[in-house]
Design an enzyme around this catalytic site. Structure first.
Site, mmCIF file in Angstrom:
data_model
loop_
_atom_site.group_PDB
_atom_site.id
_atom_site.type_symbol
_atom_site.label_atom_id
_atom_site.label_comp_id
_atom_site.label_asym_id
_atom_site.label_seq_id
_atom_site.Cartn_x
_atom_site.Cartn_y
_atom_site.Cartn_z
ATOM 1 N N ASN A 9 0.867 -1.181 0.000
ATOM 2 C CA ASN A 9 0.000 0.000 0.000
ATOM 3 C C ASN A 9 0.906 1.233 0.000
ATOM 4 O OD1 ASN A 9 -1.792 2.056 0.526
ATOM 5 N ND2 ASN A 9 -2.335 1.382 2.596
ATOM 6 N N TRP A 10 1.018 1.850 -1.165
ATOM 7 C CA TRP A 10 1.951 2.982 -1.295
ATOM 8 C C TRP A 10 1.400 4.254 -0.650
ATOM 9 C CZ3 TRP A 10 4.108 2.805 -7.065
ATOM 10 C CH2 TRP A 10 4.823 1.610 -7.234
ATOM 11 N N LYS A 11 0.124 4.259 -0.301
ATOM 12 C CA LYS A 11 -0.516 5.463 0.263
ATOM 13 C C LYS A 11 -0.259 6.660 -0.663
ATOM 14 C CE LYS A 11 -0.238 3.322 4.737
ATOM 15 N NZ LYS A 11 -0.261 3.434 6.165
ATOM 16 N N HIS A 93 -9.648 1.154 4.675
ATOM 17 C CA HIS A 93 -8.367 1.329 5.371
ATOM 18 C C HIS A 93 -8.568 2.282 6.547
ATOM 19 C CE1 HIS A 93 -4.297 2.643 6.249
ATOM 20 N NE2 HIS A 93 -3.912 1.491 5.740
ATOM 21 N N GLU A 95 -6.989 4.717 7.570
ATOM 22 C CA GLU A 95 -6.836 6.153 7.256
ATOM 23 C C GLU A 95 -8.083 6.711 6.565
ATOM 24 O OE1 GLU A 95 -3.005 5.638 5.401
ATOM 25 O OE2 GLU A 95 -2.231 5.119 7.391
ATOM 26 N N GLU A 165 -5.559 -4.964 10.435
ATOM 27 C CA GLU A 165 -4.529 -3.960 10.660
ATOM 28 C C GLU A 165 -4.851 -3.202 11.948
ATOM 29 O OE1 GLU A 165 -2.453 -2.644 6.795
ATOM 30 O OE2 GLU A 165 -4.313 -1.538 6.913
ATOM 31 N N GLY A 171 2.190 2.227 10.711
ATOM 32 C CA GLY A 171 3.159 3.313 10.569
ATOM 33 C C GLY A 171 3.851 3.693 11.870
ATOM 34 N N SER A 209 3.145 -2.148 10.259
ATOM 35 C CA SER A 209 4.595 -2.208 10.498
ATOM 36 C C SER A 209 5.213 -3.558 10.144
ATOM 37 C CB SER A 209 4.918 -1.803 11.942
ATOM 38 O OG SER A 209 4.509 -0.461 12.187
ATOM 39 N N GLY A 230 2.715 -1.190 4.245
ATOM 40 C CA GLY A 230 2.757 0.240 3.920
ATOM 41 C C GLY A 230 4.186 0.688 3.683
ATOM 42 N N GLY A 231 4.796 1.288 4.700
ATOM 43 C CA GLY A 231 6.131 1.884 4.575
ATOM 44 C C GLY A 231 7.160 0.996 3.880
HETATM 45 P P1 PGA Z 1 2.654 0.291 7.600
HETATM 46 O O1 PGA Z 1 1.204 0.538 6.945
HETATM 47 O O2 PGA Z 1 3.189 -0.993 7.037
HETATM 48 O O3 PGA Z 1 3.467 1.487 7.197
HETATM 49 O O4 PGA Z 1 2.440 0.209 9.084
HETATM 50 C C1 PGA Z 1 0.328 -0.534 6.732
HETATM 51 C C2 PGA Z 1 -0.959 -0.010 6.139
HETATM 52 O O5 PGA Z 1 -1.420 1.056 6.558
HETATM 53 O O6 PGA Z 1 -1.559 -0.661 5.242
#
Ligand code: PGA
Length: 251
Positions: A9-11, A93, A95, A165, A171, A209, A230-231
């Site tokens: 997930n590149w956000k 998600h 967010e 999640e 994050g 994470s 994500g990251g």
């Molecule tokens: P993260 O994000 O790996 O940076 O914690 C995961 C996500 O929000 O899908």
């Protein structure tokens, strides 16, 4: 056995040049036997789809509109995502839930619209730290899952991937332990089974994470069928190591 699935997930990160470099770095590193997808921001879906296809890398969107088409400024319809080559779409998600006020009802509608259009939805669920500390984690996650089952019905739900999640792990560098994650994954599977869903084939991903360092221990758990990353998905080395860990766990 369920095929492992790793989704990046590149956000809201990337540009044409960085996307090109990142996909280039994944060349020859998408293992056989594992499904891998990335979800770039919507302006880059077509670019990333074209670059990823020869590598066996699928593409997903990070969100979709619950409407089909029309006067909905800023929204992107399921049919448009399919049209530019998307196979997957993230829905709900944390967010989106937190920053855009998306509740369980809207999330369920979006999952239904995605399935109806022929996209593969990844339903994201997870509790906040306050909910976990208050002993409500399972109840919160169960109600997030069940609101979708209620709208879709058990048969359609079997075509949905679930991503657990925990919000406190996203994050933050603070991942759930493999045991904590496994307990919740088992709880999600049980809740789906009680609702009559054919759970044996339903994949439940862990997200929050995930890194090359912790992926193998997570993938070793019986109910963890992959990861939403994500990251660490923004760096080719890290992401391909996570994919390799999934392949190793599957073999
Ligand atoms: P993260 O994000 O790996 O940076 O914690 C995961 C996500 O929000 O899908």
């Amino acid at each position: 056995m369920r095929k492992k699935l790793v989704v990046g997930n590149w956000k809201m990160n990337g540009d044409r040049a960085r996307n090109l470099a990142l996909i280039d770095g994944l060349k020859g590193r998408i293992p056989a036997g594992v499904e891998v997808a990335v979800c770039p921001p919507s302006p880059y879906l077509a670019q990333v789809q074209a670059l990823g296809e020869p590598l066996g890398l699928a593409v997903g969107a990070q969100d979709l509109s619950p409407r089909k088409e029309g006067a909905f400024t800023g929204d992107v319809a399921a049919a448009m995502l399919l049209d530019v080559g998307c196979e997957w779409v993230l829905v709900g998600h944390s967010e989106r839930r937190t920053l855009h006020g998306e509740g369980n009802g809207l999330v369920a509608e979006k999952v239904a619209v995605a399935l109806e259009a022929g996209l593969k939805p990844i339903l994201c669920v997870g509790e906040t730290l306050a909910e976990r500390d208050g002993g409500q984690a399972e109840e919160v996650v169960r109600s997030q899952v069940m609101s979708v089952v209620s709208l879709l019905g058990a048969d359609a739900m079997a075509r949905v991937v679930v991503a657990y999640e925990p919000v406190w792990a996203i994050g933050t560098g603070r991942t759930a332990t493999p045991e904590q994650a496994e307990l919740m994954h088992a709880c999600i599977r049980e809740c789906l089974e009680l609702a009559g869903v054919a759970v044996a084939g339903v994949r439940i991903l862990y997200g929050g994470s995930v890194t090359a360092a912790n992926a193998a221990a997570l993938f070793a758990q019986p109910n963890i069928d992959g990861a939403l990353v994500g990251g660490a998905s923004l760096v080719a080395d890290g992401f391909s190591s996570i994919c390799a860990a999934a392949a190793a766990a599957a073999s």
